[in-house]
Write an enzyme that holds these catalytic residues in place. Structure first.
Site, short mmCIF file in Angstrom:
data_model
loop_
_atom_site.label_atom_id
_atom_site.label_comp_id
_atom_site.label_asym_id
_atom_site.label_seq_id
_atom_site.Cartn_x
_atom_site.Cartn_y
_atom_site.Cartn_z
N THR A 154 0.79 -1.20 -0.01
CA THR A 154 0.10 -0.02 -0.02
C THR A 154 0.99 1.26 -0.02
O THR A 154 2.02 1.26 0.60
CB THR A 154 -0.99 0.04 1.24
OG1 THR A 154 -1.79 -1.14 1.11
CG2 THR A 154 -1.75 1.30 1.22
N GLY A 193 2.37 -2.89 8.26
CA GLY A 193 2.89 -3.33 9.74
C GLY A 193 4.15 -3.76 9.83
O GLY A 193 4.69 -4.15 9.10
N GLU A 437 -7.21 -5.51 3.62
CA GLU A 437 -7.37 -6.55 2.93
C GLU A 437 -8.48 -6.39 1.85
O GLU A 437 -9.37 -7.19 1.49
CB GLU A 437 -7.60 -7.70 3.59
CG GLU A 437 -6.55 -8.14 4.70
CD GLU A 437 -5.35 -8.32 4.00
OE1 GLU A 437 -5.24 -8.69 2.89
OE2 GLU A 437 -4.33 -8.46 4.58
#
Lengths: 690, 690
Positions: A154, A193, A437
């Site tokens: 992303t 993350g 997601e």
């Protein structure tokens, strides 16, 4: 008036027994809670294993969540890293392995707050997209924690639409390297993350350029931090993206690349490769990439969606059996709020949904296991159906469950709003599942695309997957039920859902067709139908969920008590859905207004103790759902530590616990400096001129 | 590929101009934004005053919210106290008074994070419930801040049902004192704001006992902290209730009383008094007490509900004009997400609701001002209607707006989930409004009780308040509209809402009647109808909101451009409501399935640019709503500082701002100790045996 010594309030010792208001709820269960738990776990053996894992984790103070609600973002991150590192040790000590039966229960036992989940995605992506040589080099480094991985897909300006990613990787023949760059601010990686502060390496998705041509997005392994001292590597700018609604324990990060060079061997090359002379070679099928995303979507439903929903139901229902407010009958004691119809109507449908989603999750898992076996045989035929299922159900289940947790929170009144109830953190966690997601609206539209295709195929007699053959059978009709009891027949309501879903798909298809025939361009026509297409996709998933729930109950012959209560939950889930979406059932007259009144009556009867029915049998049955509400959440078998809720503990001592926990808050640790600085001068009128 | 220097990204200087994607949205406004703002403010003069207040507050660094998203609960509390104390100084300096025109804009300008709001309720309750002597003693102390007050009503075990409060106040004739006690843990005061750490005094609501008899709940002024050193007074246990979903700047507190004595004069005695011999005397009407709660409910709608909703719309709509994702047409640039029908369908109805609620708030204010004038003349006739209105609208507007803000948050994808977007704090703030000042379901049922009473009266020809005369006219019927354009007629849709609301009230009344006639006890029958009664109350409020919007537009003759765009918003609000609640309109055939298709078509047309309509006039009109979305939120006139959002600022430089703000996060201040403690030993394999 007997006085309690204030000092007594604060001692754990007064939390001895179970609150009688909760204890009494457990004495009238119509089924064996222990047997239901085992059935939900897929057998007693699994229950034993799960409990052993949970016990081992909860006994270990490193995994304690005691002060979680008081921690800052920095503290939560540090605790998550500490737990992740300690878990390696724990697994070794306990003899748990990644392929053992215990593994799948660890995440539930730790209750989410743990680091290095993206390290696992790093490993998975190399295993699936890397060449044998790459796997041999990187996987051992990763599994032995000689590096910490992340997954950088992303970007600040790009999410679901992967083709739009702007990061570039240009092949330099002279040095046999890729040069990675972040050409503009919107191309910065954002959200990954484990990347903000922990990761040493990451898989960067970038537009591949070689020999002056762009070959779309490919994955590259890039080192971002020194293995020696954790400083950022040359050309790397990285950090943490700051506070979020939840997930404060995760260091979601940003990453900018400035002429960062990685060797040719760092592009993951199971399917595509750049040869030394810069030639781009694609080999094999890339379809399998979809399957990775598909499996991730399905696997998150259980841990990230159904678990929080079950926890929220447990907290809200136990609290509602303990909380007394107002009088239901003049002259009596104040009533348990669970005895109010409006409270039942808030909570019991959410409980039914938690069971419905547990069963649809089993169904999806099986579907995917079957699909995976086919794919291993190089049969990719089921991929479109699997993709449509994973997208639609991810969207439907996450959205439904988010609303459900919000309802649970609000149903607990003011105390639900206290962090100590555990509900705010469950809510702020589950709402994220609607976004990550794959954004839900986009996912529903992907399912809709599949349904429209199947509808057209089915209409012209072409073969379609079994799950959508019902689309061929769209025809006007009327529901045959004649009284409210007939609406407790699974055939009746499953048919109604099927009819409704098929009608919505066919009318969206017709609108699309009409627009195109009237000269509207295909993409414009699609855009103008998307609100209705998304609605049709949701209706399809809702139908399959009801159908699967009814079939699950039907198959459950062995345990009469459990089958009976599951049947009621199934009825409740189905009728609640019709009651709440009445318009789509009434629209073409399949259900009449009079029938909707019967459905409403049956639905409301299901919630509660009905005293005025003429059917004595029905009376007994109706008693069950309200009466079994607490046993039905007990069967989810969450420990107090995993609920981490002052309202939801097994013993129902909610007021004492709220008080004890509040005293641990840092806001009570000492007199605030605000007194000396602001309040004292104000009160003593010594502050500078008012 | 031009490279931006990373250092450049982080400088304010690159935030110079307005993002062209946002600038272009403002060039095509169909109306004057400035004129709309002035109209919303109630005139240019008000706009000028408001802007002057906002500017004065925002220019003062003490009121800065710059680091709010990074602060701990302790830090936010301290900042709120600092601001509250400083505000006194500021008001003096600026010459603002509590009765001046500036006062009502201060709270908006400070944007909520300020202490001592309960101090104001303390003052208000003494002014309304205290005797002249009590007012003369306490009000000057409070207004001069020689004490800090709070308002201790809610208990750990008791919220909305005030009669259930358990705190006791026993009159002791011998000392002429009341002895206050917390007899059990559930009687502890819990939630009062400003009480956890700041207040020196509070108004305690307790069951009054005198001469051995209980006289229900009464208010007592109790000192809880020393005016000298802020230590707790003898017999007092008090503290902060810990972390919450939001409102971390407020020290919501707990309070236990153990034989705390206050003089007889501390019972607020405008209406009730205990005489020296212990005789209880009630004088005058207590009905006015309802009116206090009623006005609080109405006054919170504007500041605590409509403002956050307007801010959320501003943020989400501006961001949606800047964010580009996927391609709407093959070969073109990625499209603004606001050009997707699904995004329009998420956001534009929420924008329409923000306007609808702004107008209904004006309507309610006027209704209450009129009512207040009557009450001053000792005419209490309108009280039941005012109470029903305040309850129902508080419930409907807070619930609707909470969903709306959630939709805005999710519509911004991942970035909406970042605290830096401002949306999480707006959401967690607005959801509290569904709970405080009366739980919504209970409030709706109070409105329903009023509606049922009026329905019965109207059915038997008795007089009812004008707002509910429509209930007399329930009869079967059919909507006369014949095509989708006719559904843009306010008469058509207002009639439909009226019919639907009247039908729901009458059918709930009929069910109630049937149950009672069949022998069910009154209270049981009521409980069994509550789901439908709450639905009917909501429908009534929805109808009044639509009707009021349509009438507001109708009256707005002076400004053609503004009237036109308001008409579209009104249509959108009304048709969105029918589309989303189709069942209740279809149920009795008032709207047919075919008409629902027309409504859906009209509704979807309203959202967007429609290219394929045959009506060239309509085409122009349809262009407006999508095209005017940004000007319509600009008209709310929020400064960047008051939005405090990286996504919603006026210049639309969302990516740069997200990046700059993230860098200020404490998570980026230094290398985390987690590295030395956990990561380094793991990576260097020096930790104790894996």
């Amino acid at each position: 008036m007997a006085l309690l010594e204030p000092s007594k309030y604060s001692q754990g010792s007064v939390l001895g027994g179970v609150n009688p208001d909760l204890a009494s709820e457990r004495q009238t269960a119509s089924f064996s809670v222990e047997k239901l738990t085992a059935w939900l776990d897929g057998g007693e053996e699994n229950t034993r294993t799960r409990r052993a894992v949970v016990e081992a984790i909860e006994r270990d103070p490193v995994f304690s969540r005691e002060n979680e609600y008081f921690q800052s973002q920095n503290e939560r991150y540090e605790a998550a890293v500490r737990k992740a590192v300690h878990l390696q040790k724990k697994m070794h000590e306990m003899g748990w392995t990644e392929t053992g039966p215990e593994f799948k229960y660890i995440y539930r036992a730790v209750s989410g707050d743990i680091a290095f989940l993206l390290h696992r995605i790093f490993i998975r992506s190399i295993s699936m997209l890397g060449s044998d040589k790459q796997i041999a080099k990187w996987i051992p480094l990763a599994t032995q924690h000689k590096l910490i991985g992340s997954y950088a897909q992303t970007e600040l300006g790009h999410g679901t639409y992967l083709q739009g990613l702007e990061t570039t990787a240009v092949f330099d023949i002279t040095t046999q390297e890729f040069i990675l760059n972040t050409p503009k601010i919107s191309a910065m990686k954002w959200w990954p993350g484990d990347m903000g502060r922990s990761a040493t390496h990451t898989v960067v998705f970038a537009q591949l350029y070689t020999n002056g041509q762009c070959y779309s997005v490919h994955p590259f392994i890039v080192q971002i931090r020194s293995l020696r001292d954790h400083s950022l590597c040359p050309g790397i700018t990285a950090g943490d993206i700051g506070p979020k609604m939840n997930f404060e324990h995760i260091d979601n990060g940003y990453l900018m690349l400035q002429n960062v060079r990685v060797p040719r061997e760092n592009m993951l090359s199971r399917f595509c490769e750049v040869q030394p002379d810069g030639t781009y070679v694609r080999q094999g099928s890339q379809k399998i990439n979809y399957f990775t995303m598909t499996t991730v979507r399905i696997s998150l439903i259980s841990d990230e969606v159904i678990m929080p929903l079950m926890k929220a139901c447990t907290i809200a229902i136990r609290y509602s059996a303990v909380r007394r407010q107002s009088k239901l009958k003049p002259g009596e004691q104040e009533a348990k709020i669970l005895d109010y119809q409006t409270q039942q109507e808030k909570l019991l449908p959410q409980l039914a949904a938690a069971y419905a989603f547990h069963f649809i999750n089993d169904y999806l898992q099986e579907l995917f296991n079957r699909g995976y076996r086919e794919i291993q045989k190089k049969n990719f035929e089921t991929l479109p159906e699997l993709h449509a299922f994973s997208s639609g159900f991810k969207a439907m289940v996450t959205q439904y469950s988010t609303s459900a947790v919000q309802i649970c929170l609000q149903a607990c009144g003011g105390h639900g709003y206290s962090s100590l109830s555990g509900l705010p953190s469950l809510y702020t966690k589950i709402i994220a599942s609607c976004i990550y997601e794959g954004e839900n609206t986009i996912l529903l539209l992907q399912t809709a695309r599949f349904l429209i295709k199947c509808f057209r195929a089915a209409s012209t007699g072409q073969p379609v997957p079994p799950s959508v053959t019902y689309l061929a059978a769209v025809k006007p009709g009327k529901c045959p039920a004649k009284n409210k009891l007939e609406f407790l027949s699974p055939n009746i309501y499953t048919e109604a859902y099927q009819h409704m879903a098929a009608r919505l798909v066919s009318s969206a298809a017709a609108k699309l067709q009409d627009l195109i025939q009237s000269g509207v361009k295909k993409h414009d026509a699609w855009n103008q139908c998307t609100v209705q297409l998304a609605q049709a996709a949701k209706a399809h998933c809702h139908y399959i969920t009801v159908k699967n729930f009814a079939e699950t109950v039907e198959k459950l012959k062995t345990e009469a008590g459990i089958q009976r209560i599951m049947k009621h939950l199934c009825d409740l889930f189905a009728l609640h859905g019709i009651f709440s979406n009445a318009g789509v059932f009434l629209h073409d007259g399949y259900i009449s207004g009079a029938q909707m009144d019967m459905i409403t009556a049956s639905y409301l009867d299901l919630l509660a103790v009905i005293r005025n029915t003429c059917f004595s049998d029905m009376n007994v049955i109706h008693l069950l759902l309200r009466k079994d509400a607490v046993p039905l959440v007990d069967a989810f078998d969450f420990t107090d530590k995993s609920l981490n809720s002052a309202l939801g503990s097994y013993d129902g001592q909610v007021y004492q616990r709220l008080y004890e926990w509040a005293q641990k808050s840092p806001t009570n640790k000492q007199m605030s400096p605000a007194y000396e600085r602001y309040l004292k001068p104000l009160l003593h009128n010594t502050q500078s001129k008012l």
